[in-house]
Design an enzyme around this catalytic site. Structure first.
Site, mmCIF file in Angstrom:
data_model
loop_
_atom_site.group_PDB
_atom_site.id
_atom_site.type_symbol
_atom_site.label_atom_id
_atom_site.label_comp_id
_atom_site.label_asym_id
_atom_site.label_seq_id
_atom_site.Cartn_x
_atom_site.Cartn_y
_atom_site.Cartn_z
ATOM 1 N N ASP A 183 -5.527 -8.477 0.226
ATOM 2 C CA ASP A 183 -3.722 -8.485 0.139
ATOM 3 C C ASP A 183 -3.493 -8.571 1.932
ATOM 4 O OD1 ASP A 183 -4.954 -5.972 1.276
ATOM 5 O OD2 ASP A 183 -3.578 -4.705 0.173
ATOM 6 N N SER A 197 1.548 -4.046 4.293
ATOM 7 C CA SER A 197 0.404 -4.227 3.193
ATOM 8 C C SER A 197 1.130 -5.560 2.623
ATOM 9 C CB SER A 197 0.281 -3.186 2.325
ATOM 10 O OG SER A 197 -0.520 -3.490 1.505
ATOM 11 N N ASP A 244 -2.852 -6.811 4.479
ATOM 12 C CA ASP A 244 -3.693 -6.042 5.566
ATOM 13 C C ASP A 244 -5.066 -5.936 5.174
ATOM 14 O OD1 ASP A 244 -3.015 -4.172 3.301
ATOM 15 O OD2 ASP A 244 -2.881 -2.378 4.647
ATOM 16 N N ASP A 247 -7.046 -4.496 3.013
ATOM 17 C CA ASP A 247 -7.794 -3.305 2.604
ATOM 18 C C ASP A 247 -8.098 -3.591 1.089
ATOM 19 O OD1 ASP A 247 -5.254 -3.011 1.699
ATOM 20 O OD2 ASP A 247 -5.175 -0.768 2.399
#
Length: 455
Positions: free
Chosen positions: A244, A100, A246, A248
């Protein structure tokens, strides 16, 4: 790799640690084998982000899974919500290799069952860890009689088409949108998702680079959206979006370059989802603004308050059949997306809402941003329990105050509320305060901080 080392990388909801110091491809292969065994899967789907270690780790995981007899579909570079899409669309358990917003040397695995159902400590992750510990101590498991096949599939176009099918963008006026991908996976997904929209896209940091050369891919930290804010003003754009690492989570900046609170976005999207699903349930965690349950009720919906964290949100989504859920951290969950979180779908709702009327975003969201919030304030506190009790004792006798311990300590009156929660991983207490005006907020905030930070 000693088995005891797994305690440093297996968290409550995922695997995460420094590569190769804390875990490596050999361990990733064992995780792949254990994932197949615990889920009893005969086929899985695997994706990864742009970190330098991601292709090797995900490939090792796939080999471990195939050795246990499962067919593996590799979807390659993807956002976490694209992996959730693949899991839901294909009906397969899935694994996403990402850390992340963590620094470049980290990597991790987010795992789910078929239909994007989460895998956490109580839903399989503890069992996966136990198997990996046993095998790392005593040798890898015997391979299955028949090795699974590993194939590749590109799901980006299908992912984009599914998201676009869930939001009516037909009445959208042309918009100028600045997007800061933070060198993360938004740079991969945004061009495809936005390609058919009447959007003038101003890209920032779309180059996939897991070393994050421009800023951390964590828009929750105000320092990381400064570039976006300046660019929105310089371009006279209608809004800005920040993803962010990743991709999501999605953060929104209005036409003035001012951040829009995730609570306001939660309320806006909730109103839109309730228009499609009258009387529906909307989940919100206990740190979202008072405005969220108010807006839900005003639009005929049923608000349900939960603890912070995606496992609790998804659990309540499934239990109640909720149409939508939102968190203060800019995670947004949709029933039409297998109850999984997708910042991209929330962004499309914002574009649709803004583009279907003439007012600027700041005026559109004003109706959903009714109170003054502190944001999350962290304090280093060694004895978290004692500090929390000191706060509880000090405020329990306040007239009109109610106290609950659903997640940490929450004290509520008719004019303000605050929540004080301990971190799961660090000696920190996290404080969030909301009030009807700035002066009241400052007073309550300072009183609580004085109690928890006193020598």
């Amino acid at each position: 790799m000693a088995a005891a080392d797994l305690s440093r990388i297996v968290k409550a909801y995922d695997v995460r640690g420094v590569v190769p110091d804390q875990w490596d491809e050999a361990l990733a292969e064992l995780f792949g084998a254990a994932f197949v065994q615990v889920t009893s899967a005969d086929a899985i789907v695997v994706g990864h982000d742009m970190r330098p270690s991601s292709p090797g780790l995900s490939g090792a995981f796939a080999r471990g899974a195939a050795a246990r007899g499962a067919d593996v579909t590799l979807i390659g570079l993807c956002s976490t919500d694209q992996l959730y899409f693949a899991s839901g669309h294909l009906g397969l358990p899935g694994a996403m290799f990402t850390a992340s917003h963590n620094p470049a040397q980290y990597n991790g695995i987010k795992m789910c069952r078929a239909g994007a159902a989460p895998v956490g400590q109580d839903t399989g992750l503890a069992d996966i860890r136990a198997l990996v510990e046993r095998w790392s101590d005593h040798g890898a498991p015997e391979p299955a009689a028949t090795t699974g096949e590993i194939t590749e599939r590109d799901t980006l176009e299908e992912y984009a088409a599914h998201l676009l099918s869930l939001v009516d963008l037909s009445a959208m006026r042309p918009l100028k949108v600045v997007v800061d991908a933070g060198n993360g996976m938004g740079g991969h997904t945004v061009p495809t998702v936005f390609s058919s929209l009447p959007v003038t896209l101003v890209p920032m940091y779309f180059e996939l680079d897991g070393t994050f050369p421009n800023h951390e891919a964590n828009p929750l930290d105000p320092a990381n959206i400064v570039d976006l804010q300046e660019r929105v003003r310089a371009e006279s754009a209608d809004l800005g979006l920040a993803f962010d690492g990743d991709a999501d989570r999605c953060f929104v900046v209005d036409e003035r370059g001012e951040g829009v609170s995730p609570s306001a976005i939660t309320a806006l999207v909730a109103a839109r989802e309730l228009a499609k699903h009258p009387g529906g349930t909307v989940i919100h965690n206990l740190i979202t603004s008072w405005s969220v349950p108010e807006v839900v009720r005003e639009h005929g919906g049923v608000p349900v308050r939960t603890r912070v964290g995606h496992s609790f949100i998804k659990q309540e989504m499934a239990r109640t059949g909720a149409v939508f859920g939102g968190e203060h951290s800019a995670h947004y969950y949709f029933r039409d997306f297998w109850n999984a979180d997708t910042g991209m779908l929330a962004a499309l709702h914002v574009l649709a809402a803004l583009g279907s009327q003439p007012e600027p975003l700041s005026e559109l969201v004003a109706q959903y941003d009714r109170y003054t919030g502190s944001g999350e304030i962290n304090s280093t506190v060694e004895d978290q329990a004692a500090a929390t009790e000191a706060v509880r004792s000090a405020f329990a006798s306040v007239p009109d105050a109610t106290v609950d311990t659903l997640d940490g300590l929450t004290v509520t009156t008719s004019d303000w509320w605050f929540n004080l929660r301990p971190s799961n991983t660090e000696p920190l207490l996290r404080l969030n305060v909301e009030a009807r005006d700035a002066a009241t907020l400052a007073k309550i905030r300072d009183e609580v901080l004085a109690l928890i930070r006193r020598p």
